[in-house]
Design a protein around this motif. Structure first.
Motif, PDB file in Angstrom:
ATOM      1  N   LYS A  93       0.841  -1.195   0.000  1.00 57.57           N
ATOM      2  CA  LYS A  93       0.000   0.000   0.000  1.00 57.57           C
ATOM      3  C   LYS A  93       0.877   1.246   0.000  1.00 57.57           C
ATOM      4  O   LYS A  93       1.913   1.291   0.665  1.00 57.57           O
ATOM      5  N   LEU A  94       0.439   2.251  -0.731  1.00 63.08           N
ATOM      6  CA  LEU A  94       1.220   3.474  -0.851  1.00 63.08           C
ATOM      7  C   LEU A  94       1.442   4.127   0.510  1.00 63.08           C
ATOM      8  O   LEU A  94       2.519   4.669   0.776  1.00 63.08           O
ATOM      9  N   GLU A  95       0.441   4.045   1.386  1.00 68.09           N
ATOM     10  CA  GLU A  95       0.582   4.666   2.708  1.00 68.09           C
ATOM     11  C   GLU A  95       1.586   3.934   3.595  1.00 68.09           C
ATOM     12  O   GLU A  95       2.009   4.462   4.631  1.00 68.09           O
ATOM     13  N   ASP A  96       1.966   2.716   3.195  1.00 65.57           N
ATOM     14  CA  ASP A  96       2.956   1.963   3.968  1.00 65.57           C
ATOM     15  C   ASP A  96       4.387   2.224   3.501  1.00 65.57           C
ATOM     16  O   ASP A  96       5.337   1.672   4.062  1.00 65.57           O
ATOM     17  N   VAL A  97       4.540   3.053   2.459  1.00 65.21           N
ATOM     18  CA  VAL A  97       5.861   3.360   1.919  1.00 65.21           C
ATOM     19  C   VAL A  97       6.379   4.648   2.546  1.00 65.21           C
ATOM     20  O   VAL A  97       5.786   5.717   2.385  1.00 65.21           O
TER      21      VAL A  97
END
Length: 252
Positions: A93-97
């Protein structure tokens, strides 16, 4: 349809400890895309040894991943950091990057046979490999099935892991055998006899370290007790042309 990939896949190319709670989901492939000819598992760039453009992702939990990240799909195609070969896919997920940065992977070229510590038996082949790798040739003239000192040299030096580690990055190994119990093909025997005559071999074992281009012997050597390191150190001592072959002990 969606497939759940076991946790171990999510651990690929992770420098930090992988959390056992994480699971990677890989979206099902589009049958239409497959029918049209989807990209192969390994890119042609990796196969050809060309530089591969990739990304290094650092996740919020500290994981470090290498691959090609599709932000719209939230899928990372994992790549081997050394070879560039595809290792699979995982959902990110982008928010986990936490951060990303571009990187390039240059696949390590496979060394030709004979340049990796293995023994060749053909002089012409050895010269070709030595010329390509800019290494000298270490020739072992031996009587493998009857010469006691040859057997000792092989067992105490050439067969040892330490010698193989030393040799694989420094010399091209060539074994020229003169067995008695197992006759060689006539052409091989003639070639071996000619090479022995060329380098003035009159007894066994005789070891020559030669320059491949000029075909001149840089050092004539034989059996010495004491194991691989002592054998190599005594062989190169006092020979400026062999300075690059000095023994360097590999860390265990």
């Amino acid at each position: 349809m969606r497939f759940v990939v076991p946790n171990v896949l999510s651990c690929l190319l992770i420098v930090a400890t992988c959390s056992p709670a994480a699971a990677a989901e890989v979206p099902a492939r589009d049958p239409a895309a497959d029918a049209a000819g989807a990209a192969p598992a390994e890119s042609s760039a990796a196969a050809a040894g060309a530089t591969i453009v990739a990304e290094e992702l650092t996740l919020t939990n500290g994981r470090r991943l290498i691959g090609n990240y599709d932000r719209e799909r939230g899928v990372l195609v994992l790549l081997n950091e050394k070879t560039g070969k595809r290792q699979g896919e995982m959902r990110v997920k982008l928010e986990d990057v936490a951060s990303t940065k571009p990187m390039e992977i240059t696949p390590q070229a496979t060394q030709p046979h004979g340049a990796n510590g293995s023994w060749l038996t053909d002089y012409a082949k050895a010269r070709t490999v030595a010329t390509a790798t800019k290494r000298p040739i270490l020739i072992d003239f031996t009587g493998s099935d009857w010469c006691g000192w040859c057997v000792k040299l092989d067992a105490e030096v050439f067969a040892k892991k330490e010698f193989k580690e030393w040799a694989k990055d420094r010399v091209v190994l060539l074994k020229i055998d003169f067995p008695r119990r197992t006759p060689l093909p006539a052409a091989v025997q003639a070639a071996n006899d000619q090479l022995a005559q060329k380098f003035g071999v009159t007894g066994y074992p005789t070891v020559h370290v030669i320059d491949a281009a000029s075909e001149t012997s840089l050092r004539k050597w034989g059996y010495q007790e004491g194991g691989p390191q002592k054998w190599v150190e005594q062989m190169v001592t006092g020979v400026p042309a062999l300075k690059g072959l000095a023994w360097v002990k590999n860390a265990d």
